[in-house]
Each structure stands twice: as structure tokens, then as C-alpha cells.
Scaffold this active site. Structure first.
Site, PDB file in Angstrom:
ATOM      1  N   ASP A  59     -39.293  -9.997  19.138  1.00  0.00           N
ATOM      2  CA  ASP A  59     -39.513  -9.289  20.403  1.00  0.00           C
ATOM      3  C   ASP A  59     -38.545  -8.124  20.585  1.00  0.00           C
ATOM      4  O   ASP A  59     -37.469  -8.081  19.988  1.00  0.00           O
ATOM      5  CB  ASP A  59     -39.306 -10.247  21.590  1.00  0.00           C
ATOM      6  CG  ASP A  59     -40.440 -11.231  21.752  1.00  0.00           C
ATOM      7  OD1 ASP A  59     -41.305 -11.308  20.855  1.00  0.00           O
ATOM      8  OD2 ASP A  59     -40.461 -11.935  22.778  1.00  0.00           O
ATOM      9  N   ASP A  60     -38.945  -7.214  21.469  1.00  0.00           N
ATOM     10  CA  ASP A  60     -38.083  -6.165  22.054  1.00  0.00           C
ATOM     11  C   ASP A  60     -37.840  -4.947  21.172  1.00  0.00           C
ATOM     12  O   ASP A  60     -37.109  -4.042  21.566  1.00  0.00           O
ATOM     13  CB  ASP A  60     -36.730  -6.736  22.505  1.00  0.00           C
ATOM     14  CG  ASP A  60     -36.865  -7.753  23.618  1.00  0.00           C
ATOM     15  OD1 ASP A  60     -37.974  -7.844  24.192  1.00  0.00           O
ATOM     16  OD2 ASP A  60     -35.893  -8.453  23.912  1.00  0.00           O
ATOM     17  N   HIS A 110     -45.697  -6.153  24.101  1.00  0.00           N
ATOM     18  CA  HIS A 110     -44.649  -6.772  24.932  1.00  0.00           C
ATOM     19  C   HIS A 110     -44.430  -5.976  26.220  1.00  0.00           C
ATOM     20  O   HIS A 110     -43.368  -6.036  26.825  1.00  0.00           O
ATOM     21  CB  HIS A 110     -43.348  -6.838  24.126  1.00  0.00           C
ATOM     22  CG  HIS A 110     -42.354  -7.839  24.624  1.00  0.00           C
ATOM     23  ND1 HIS A 110     -42.705  -9.087  25.127  1.00  0.00           N
ATOM     24  CD2 HIS A 110     -40.991  -7.789  24.699  1.00  0.00           C
ATOM     25  CE1 HIS A 110     -41.606  -9.745  25.475  1.00  0.00           C
ATOM     26  NE2 HIS A 110     -40.560  -8.977  25.243  1.00  0.00           N
ATOM     27  N   HIS A 114     -40.284  -3.899  29.690  1.00  0.00           N
ATOM     28  CA  HIS A 114     -39.667  -5.229  29.791  1.00  0.00           C
ATOM     29  C   HIS A 114     -39.398  -5.611  31.251  1.00  0.00           C
ATOM     30  O   HIS A 114     -38.342  -6.144  31.599  1.00  0.00           O
ATOM     31  CB  HIS A 114     -38.363  -5.303  28.990  1.00  0.00           C
ATOM     32  CG  HIS A 114     -38.084  -6.693  28.460  1.00  0.00           C
ATOM     33  ND1 HIS A 114     -37.514  -7.677  29.211  1.00  0.00           N
ATOM     34  CD2 HIS A 114     -38.322  -7.246  27.241  1.00  0.00           C
ATOM     35  CE1 HIS A 114     -37.396  -8.773  28.497  1.00  0.00           C
ATOM     36  NE2 HIS A 114     -37.896  -8.546  27.292  1.00  0.00           N
ATOM     37  N   HIS A 200     -35.626 -11.959  17.875  1.00  0.00           N
ATOM     38  CA  HIS A 200     -35.597 -10.616  18.455  1.00  0.00           C
ATOM     39  C   HIS A 200     -35.101  -9.585  17.441  1.00  0.00           C
ATOM     40  O   HIS A 200     -34.158  -9.857  16.691  1.00  0.00           O
ATOM     41  CB  HIS A 200     -34.692 -10.585  19.689  1.00  0.00           C
ATOM     42  CG  HIS A 200     -35.205 -11.417  20.831  1.00  0.00           C
ATOM     43  ND1 HIS A 200     -35.067 -12.791  20.861  1.00  0.00           N
ATOM     44  CD2 HIS A 200     -35.858 -11.069  21.970  1.00  0.00           C
ATOM     45  CE1 HIS A 200     -35.619 -13.261  21.969  1.00  0.00           C
ATOM     46  NE2 HIS A 200     -36.107 -12.233  22.660  1.00  0.00           N
TER      47      HIS A 200
END
Length: 241
Positions: A59-60, A110, A114, A200
Site C-alpha cells: 500500500d501507499d 488506494h 489517503h 507497504h
């Protein structure tokens, strides 16, 4: 049996103390569970299969420093993963998006900024999808809400938008930066056939994630596991056949 009577002042002080303790426990609980809210009904967080397969997810990202290091390790180990990209980061790193696809990885959505509250859920999802499409010619299919936080209304909106909400069943907890050994243990002690593993490649410095990745891959392979993308995992899910 003794019966104790408290004065009004002492009773008020006791209640204030209990409220304070309760508040601290609630804050601590939230701190410990974000982003580990998994197994939400209606989401995809694991596959029902006896085959020793797992889906590794990140993620991210993409991040210009840590994502290439992670991709180098995955390439060396011949492992494909799913990367849930942030639109804002993806927009700044189109070459990494192209590399992800070229090396056989899957790109998930995603959101764009965020935002844990997902106040512009569909707009951000579509914005990120467009960024991915502009660089790769591919649309996103899986959506992972920031922190794994998703309401029934948000799940319905995601589904109407043509995406599947994908969470996870094994949290490496690398987002805490707990140390390389702990990240490895968090994966290896909780893995099972059909698991979706959360890691991540962006958001903060991911040095510990990079250092833990190769030992995790080696240990899982030694235990008989192979790695698939989320789309591949769904084809092995007996509940979806």
C-alpha cells in the site's frame, strides 16, 4: 460483608477517573487496530483454498526510493504482487506504474489522498483509476480503503463503481516500524493458505519493509507457498467457483 459508602465528591472523582481510563483505552485500541480492521463482511480478505498460495500486497506507493528496491527483490525472487497505489503518488511516478505492469504485478486502487473518511470516495477512486490508465492502459479492479476502514454505504458505492473492496488477513504491521524481525514474525506466525498479506512500499520510510521482504519470501517458499496476484487468488477461491 462490609458496605462502603462514598461521599458525593469522592463518587464524582471516581466516575471522572473511570471515564478517563475508558477514554485512554479506547484511544489505545484505535491506535492498535488502524489499519488492521479486517474480515469485514462483504469485503475480499482471503481465499478459501487448500492450496498453499498467498497474495502479497503493498500500500501507499509508488515511492521513488522504496518501491524500486521492493521491485528489485520481487524480480530476483520471481514473485508477483499487487500494489495498491495512491493516485497522488502514482501521478508523480508514472515510470514506476509502467514498471509494475511490465514486471507482471497487479495495480490496485488506494484512493488519491489517503483520506481515512473517504469523503470523496468515488471521485478519488476514479481519479486514481485515470492516473493508472493514462500510464499503463489498464483500469483498476480492486479498491483498498485507507486503513481498511469501510462502511456498508461505502462498500455499496465501491461496488456500483465497478470495484471490489479488498482488505487483508495477515498484517505485517510494517506501518508501525516495529523492527525487521518483528515484521517477519508477524507474517510467518499468521500465514495460511489463501491469505492476503499487507505490507507497504510508500507513505513513510520503508527501510524495515525492504529489509524484511527477502527473508519473508525465502521463508514462505521454504514452507511450500507460492505467490499470486489478487486476481489470480480469486480464481483459486473455492467459494467463487
Amino acid at each position: 460483608m462490609r458496605i462502603y459508602f462514598l461521599s458525593r465528591r469522592k463518587l464524582i472523582l471516581l466516575l471522572m477517573f473511570l471515564i478517563t481510563i475508558g477514554g485512554l483505552l479506547t484511544i489505545n485500541l484505535l491506535t492498535q487496530t488502524i489499519p488492521s480492521l479486517v474480515r469485514t463482511p462483504g469485503t475480499y480478505y482471503m481465499a478459501k483454498t487448500q492450496e498453499k498460495v498467498v497474495a502479497l500486497t503493498f500500500d501507499d506507493g509508488p515511492d521513488p526510493v522504496d518501491t524500486p528496491d521492493i521491485l528489485n527483490i520481487l524480480k530476483e525472487k520471481d514473485v508477483r504482487a499487487t500494489f495498491f497505489v495512491l493516485g497522488k503518488a502514482a501521478e508523480s511516478n508514472p515510470a514506476l506504474l509502467k514498471r509494475l505492469v511490465k514486471e507482471g504485478h497487479e495495480i490496485g486502487n488506494h484512493g488519491f489522498t489517503h483520506d481515512y473518511q473517504q469523503r470523496k470516495l468515488v471521485a478519488e477512486m476514479n481519479q486514481t483509476d485515470q492516473v493508472v490508465f493514462n500510464s499503463t492502459g489498464n483500469h483498476t479492479y480492486f479498491y483498498r480503503p485507507p486503513g481498511g476502514l469501510v462502511s456498508k454505504t461505502q462498500m455499496e458505492a465501491t461496488k456500483r463503481n465497478g470495484h471490489v473492496v479488498a482488505l487483508w488477513s495477515v498484517d505485517s504491521k510494517d506501518w508501525r516500524n516495529p523492527g525487521v524481525k518483528q515484521i517477519i514474525d508477524n507474517v510467518m506466525k499468521n500465514v495460511f493458505p489463501g491469505a492476503i498479506i499487507l505490507m507497504h512500499d510508500g507513505g513513510y520510510q520503508r527501510t524495515q519493509t525492504v529489509k524484511s521482504l527477502e527473508p519473508i519470501l525465502n521463508a514462505l517458499k521454504a514452507s511450500g507457498y507460492r505467490f499470486v496476484t489478487l486476481s489470480e487468488l480469486r480464481t483459486l477461491d473455492s467459494d467463487l467457483k
